[in-house]
Design a protein around this motif. Sequence first.
Motif, PDB file in Angstrom:
ATOM      1  N   GLU A 113       0.861  -1.191   0.000  1.00 19.63           N
ATOM      2  CA  GLU A 113       0.000   0.000   0.000  1.00 19.63           C
ATOM      3  C   GLU A 113       0.893   1.237   0.000  1.00 19.63           C
ATOM      4  O   GLU A 113       2.091   1.132   0.267  1.00 19.63           O
ATOM      5  CB  GLU A 113      -0.878   0.001   1.264  1.00 19.63           C
ATOM      6  CG  GLU A 113      -1.792  -1.196   1.332  1.00 19.63           C
ATOM      7  CD  GLU A 113      -2.755  -1.156   2.521  1.00 19.63           C
ATOM      8  OE1 GLU A 113      -2.714  -0.170   3.291  1.00 19.63           O
ATOM      9  OE2 GLU A 113      -3.537  -2.105   2.645  1.00 19.63           O
ATOM     10  N   PRO A 114       0.299   2.415  -0.252  1.00 16.52           N
ATOM     11  CA  PRO A 114       1.125   3.628  -0.241  1.00 16.52           C
ATOM     12  C   PRO A 114       1.893   3.791   1.079  1.00 16.52           C
ATOM     13  O   PRO A 114       3.006   4.297   1.086  1.00 16.52           O
ATOM     14  CB  PRO A 114       0.098   4.748  -0.433  1.00 16.52           C
ATOM     15  CG  PRO A 114      -1.017   4.101  -1.181  1.00 16.52           C
ATOM     16  CD  PRO A 114      -1.085   2.696  -0.676  1.00 16.52           C
ATOM     17  N   GLY A 115       1.316   3.354   2.202  1.00 18.33           N
ATOM     18  CA  GLY A 115       2.011   3.504   3.483  1.00 18.33           C
ATOM     19  C   GLY A 115       2.545   2.200   4.037  1.00 18.33           C
ATOM     20  O   GLY A 115       2.908   2.123   5.215  1.00 18.33           O
ATOM     21  N   ALA A 116       2.588   1.156   3.224  1.00 19.65           N
ATOM     22  CA  ALA A 116       3.031  -0.153   3.741  1.00 19.65           C
ATOM     23  C   ALA A 116       3.661  -0.979   2.630  1.00 19.65           C
ATOM     24  O   ALA A 116       2.965  -1.548   1.790  1.00 19.65           O
ATOM     25  CB  ALA A 116       1.833  -0.913   4.326  1.00 19.65           C
ATOM     26  N   GLY A 117       5.005  -0.953   2.583  1.00 16.36           N
ATOM     27  CA  GLY A 117       5.734  -1.749   1.585  1.00 16.36           C
ATOM     28  C   GLY A 117       6.640  -2.726   2.316  1.00 16.36           C
ATOM     29  O   GLY A 117       6.276  -3.871   2.579  1.00 16.36           O
ATOM     30  N   SER A 118       7.825  -2.225   2.705  1.00 14.72           N
ATOM     31  CA  SER A 118       8.737  -3.084   3.477  1.00 14.72           C
ATOM     32  C   SER A 118       8.056  -3.536   4.759  1.00 14.72           C
ATOM     33  O   SER A 118       8.153  -4.694   5.164  1.00 14.72           O
ATOM     34  CB  SER A 118      10.003  -2.307   3.846  1.00 14.72           C
ATOM     35  OG  SER A 118      10.681  -1.913   2.682  1.00 14.72           O
ATOM     36  N   ASP A 119       7.372  -2.595   5.411  1.00 10.13           N
ATOM     37  CA  ASP A 119       6.647  -2.927   6.641  1.00 10.13           C
ATOM     38  C   ASP A 119       5.191  -3.207   6.269  1.00 10.13           C
ATOM     39  O   ASP A 119       4.286  -2.452   6.621  1.00 10.13           O
ATOM     40  CB  ASP A 119       6.759  -1.737   7.604  1.00 10.13           C
ATOM     41  CG  ASP A 119       6.090  -2.032   8.941  1.00 10.13           C
ATOM     42  OD1 ASP A 119       5.802  -3.220   9.213  1.00 10.13           O
ATOM     43  OD2 ASP A 119       5.846  -1.068   9.684  1.00 10.13           O
ATOM     44  N   VAL A 120       4.997  -4.313   5.546  1.00  5.39           N
ATOM     45  CA  VAL A 120       3.675  -4.562   4.975  1.00  5.39           C
ATOM     46  C   VAL A 120       2.635  -4.834   6.069  1.00  5.39           C
ATOM     47  O   VAL A 120       1.436  -4.624   5.865  1.00  5.39           O
ATOM     48  CB  VAL A 120       3.752  -5.693   3.913  1.00  5.39           C
ATOM     49  CG1 VAL A 120       3.857  -7.051   4.522  1.00  5.39           C
ATOM     50  CG2 VAL A 120       2.571  -5.625   2.963  1.00  5.39           C
ATOM     51  N   GLY A 176     -10.139   0.312   0.922  1.00  7.25           N
ATOM     52  CA  GLY A 176      -8.728   0.648   1.046  1.00  7.25           C
ATOM     53  C   GLY A 176      -8.065   0.754  -0.313  1.00  7.25           C
ATOM     54  O   GLY A 176      -8.729   0.705  -1.351  1.00  7.25           O
ATOM     55  N   GLN A 177      -6.728   0.916  -0.276  1.00  5.10           N
ATOM     56  CA  GLN A 177      -5.974   1.062  -1.527  1.00  5.10           C
ATOM     57  C   GLN A 177      -4.705   0.238  -1.511  1.00  5.10           C
ATOM     58  O   GLN A 177      -3.976   0.211  -0.514  1.00  5.10           O
ATOM     59  CB  GLN A 177      -5.577   2.523  -1.751  1.00  5.10           C
ATOM     60  CG  GLN A 177      -4.868   2.715  -3.096  1.00  5.10           C
ATOM     61  CD  GLN A 177      -4.064   3.986  -3.199  1.00  5.10           C
ATOM     62  OE1 GLN A 177      -4.207   4.888  -2.377  1.00  5.10           O
ATOM     63  NE2 GLN A 177      -3.208   4.058  -4.197  1.00  5.10           N
ATOM     64  N   LYS A 178      -4.430  -0.430  -2.611  1.00  2.00           N
ATOM     65  CA  LYS A 178      -3.164  -1.138  -2.822  1.00  2.00           C
ATOM     66  C   LYS A 178      -2.388  -0.410  -3.908  1.00  2.00           C
ATOM     67  O   LYS A 178      -2.952   0.367  -4.694  1.00  2.00           O
ATOM     68  CB  LYS A 178      -3.430  -2.585  -3.247  1.00  2.00           C
ATOM     69  CG  LYS A 178      -4.163  -3.396  -2.193  1.00  2.00           C
ATOM     70  CD  LYS A 178      -3.275  -3.679  -0.998  1.00  2.00           C
ATOM     71  CE  LYS A 178      -4.021  -4.283   0.160  1.00  2.00           C
ATOM     72  NZ  LYS A 178      -3.141  -4.615   1.292  1.00  2.00           N
ATOM     73  N   VAL A 179      -1.072  -0.688  -3.986  1.00  2.00           N
ATOM     74  CA  VAL A 179      -0.262  -0.059  -5.035  1.00  2.00           C
ATOM     75  C   VAL A 179       0.849  -1.015  -5.462  1.00  2.00           C
ATOM     76  O   VAL A 179       1.156  -1.960  -4.715  1.00  2.00           O
ATOM     77  CB  VAL A 179       0.296   1.308  -4.563  1.00  2.00           C
ATOM     78  CG1 VAL A 179       1.428   1.144  -3.548  1.00  2.00           C
ATOM     79  CG2 VAL A 179       0.755   2.162  -5.742  1.00  2.00           C
ATOM     80  N   TRP A 180       1.391  -0.793  -6.632  1.00  2.00           N
ATOM     81  CA  TRP A 180       2.440  -1.629  -7.252  1.00  2.00           C
ATOM     82  C   TRP A 180       1.939  -3.046  -7.519  1.00  2.00           C
ATOM     83  O   TRP A 180       2.716  -3.987  -7.489  1.00  2.00           O
ATOM     84  CB  TRP A 180       3.718  -1.720  -6.401  1.00  2.00           C
ATOM     85  CG  TRP A 180       4.201  -0.461  -5.771  1.00  2.00           C
ATOM     86  CD1 TRP A 180       4.488  -0.260  -4.466  1.00  2.00           C
ATOM     87  CD2 TRP A 180       4.477   0.774  -6.437  1.00  2.00           C
ATOM     88  NE1 TRP A 180       4.903   1.025  -4.256  1.00  2.00           N
ATOM     89  CE2 TRP A 180       4.904   1.683  -5.457  1.00  2.00           C
ATOM     90  CE3 TRP A 180       4.380   1.221  -7.754  1.00  2.00           C
ATOM     91  CZ2 TRP A 180       5.247   2.992  -5.737  1.00  2.00           C
ATOM     92  CZ3 TRP A 180       4.717   2.524  -8.038  1.00  2.00           C
ATOM     93  CH2 TRP A 180       5.138   3.384  -7.048  1.00  2.00           C
ATOM     94  N   THR A 181       0.638  -3.196  -7.750  1.00  2.00           N
ATOM     95  CA  THR A 181       0.096  -4.543  -7.937  1.00  2.00           C
ATOM     96  C   THR A 181       0.378  -5.017  -9.362  1.00  2.00           C
ATOM     97  O   THR A 181      -0.292  -4.595 -10.310  1.00  2.00           O
ATOM     98  CB  THR A 181      -1.421  -4.547  -7.668  1.00  2.00           C
ATOM     99  OG1 THR A 181      -1.685  -3.766  -6.505  1.00  2.00           O
ATOM    100  CG2 THR A 181      -1.913  -5.962  -7.483  1.00  2.00           C
TER     101      THR A 181
END
Length: 404
Positions: free
Chosen positions: A127-134, A152-157
Amino acid sequence: MTQVEISPEEFRNEARDWLAAHVPPSDVELDGAEQIAVAKRFQAALADAGLAGITWPAEFGGRGLTAAHQQAFDEEAADHDLPTSLFMIGMGMCGPTVVDLGTPEQKARHLPPLLRGEEVWCQLFSEPGAGSDVASLQTRAVRDGEGWLVNGQKVWTSGAQHADFGALLARTNPDLPKHRGLTMFIVDMRAPGVVVRPLRDMTGRAPFNEVYFDDLRLPADAVLGEVDAGWTAAVTMLGHERVSIGGSARRRDAPLNPENLVALARRAGRLDDPEIRRELAAYHAASRTLELFNTRLRQEADAGVAPGARGSVAKLTGAELLWRGVELAGRIAGPGLLAWDRDDEDAAELALAINATPASSIAGGTNQIQRSIIGERILGLPKEPQVDRDVPFRELRVGTQQQG
Ligand SMILES: Cc1cc2nc3c(=O)[nH]c(=O)nc-3n(C[C@H](O)[C@H](O)[C@H](O)COP(=O)(O)OP(=O)(O)OC[C@H]3O[C@@H](n4cnc5c(N)ncnc54)[C@H](O)[C@@H]3O)c2cc1C
């Protein structure tokens, strides 16, 4: 002869003959829809020939063979440009997780069409606020009668624009600490409430997407694994992902492979340069070492030993190897890497591979994160401090979440 009695070498011959007769020519002229049609037809043919899901249970359309058979196939496939990348996430990550954690109904529903290329999957974690710290993710799934309501929103899918299903990680209990209170769901990507927007990267392509969930309704049987045990499911999937990325059969003709850098050096008139020769030899040795390491992981997996943190070694080493290939290509070809004749397809392919390389040390967990995993779980170094580990998620200030 039953399927399990076929030896890896016999299977290799079967795969070699089939691939020689059936791999379609790679045609860069095809547009997106045509490429997808070619990929789906090829995957169906692969499944019909018993060459898809080689290690998956036979009852769900797999071949029920061993990792040694898979490896024999991968080695033969490395001589070809298989149009299978559309199915990499489904076959390499989501499918194996359904095999591990799915109910009998989920396996029967999802595995056969996945194997036959009839359904494409994506992985909805970041997500925009959760990548490495998913585990900080904020997409919420709240109880809605028997089922769930997701926002909600996901990104880089990756590949979401082509996907029929996605493996979604969402927060189901914000009163628990962040690694608990998550649940994995199987999402129909065509359902009302799912919006997919492609994102273009610096190669000019749009390999990944933003995905929005706006009051998406999910049935109770969409849960993959246990409610509030999504972290376990995510770790299972990420383990498959790291092996799949780090260990994917690298085509022998991929632009940054050692053989191709030798060819590049020959074309650039640098093959007699002792320093370039030394670096090419070292690059070849490193590449071969990674291949052998991946072979070992696959053999151990076959013997029931999970790759665990060693998947991170494969993933990190694969990414570092690509960067090393880029640097070596630069030393060989110099400014020739930046400008080439319009009709020089080799140079254009190399440029594309170089532009795609930075993604390799981010996608599937960054190099820094892989190093931390290796340090903590393999080398036994002290763990990173995790002050938020036991705090209810609701009380954390993470991502875009407001305090309170
Ligand atoms: C090509 C591509 C395809 C992708 N496909 C998918 C997909 O299909 N599905 C999906 O869910 N996600 C996907 N991703 C997202 C990917 O998993 C994340 O980009 C990745 O986990 C990093 O997260 P981030 O981008 O939020 O960076 P951040 O986590 O914000 O990291 C930024 C920088 O800080 C560093 N950093 C962060 N935390 C630490 C730490 N604790 N210690 C040391 N350094 C740290 C990172 O290493 C990085 O350098 C894809 C990404 C790419 C590039």
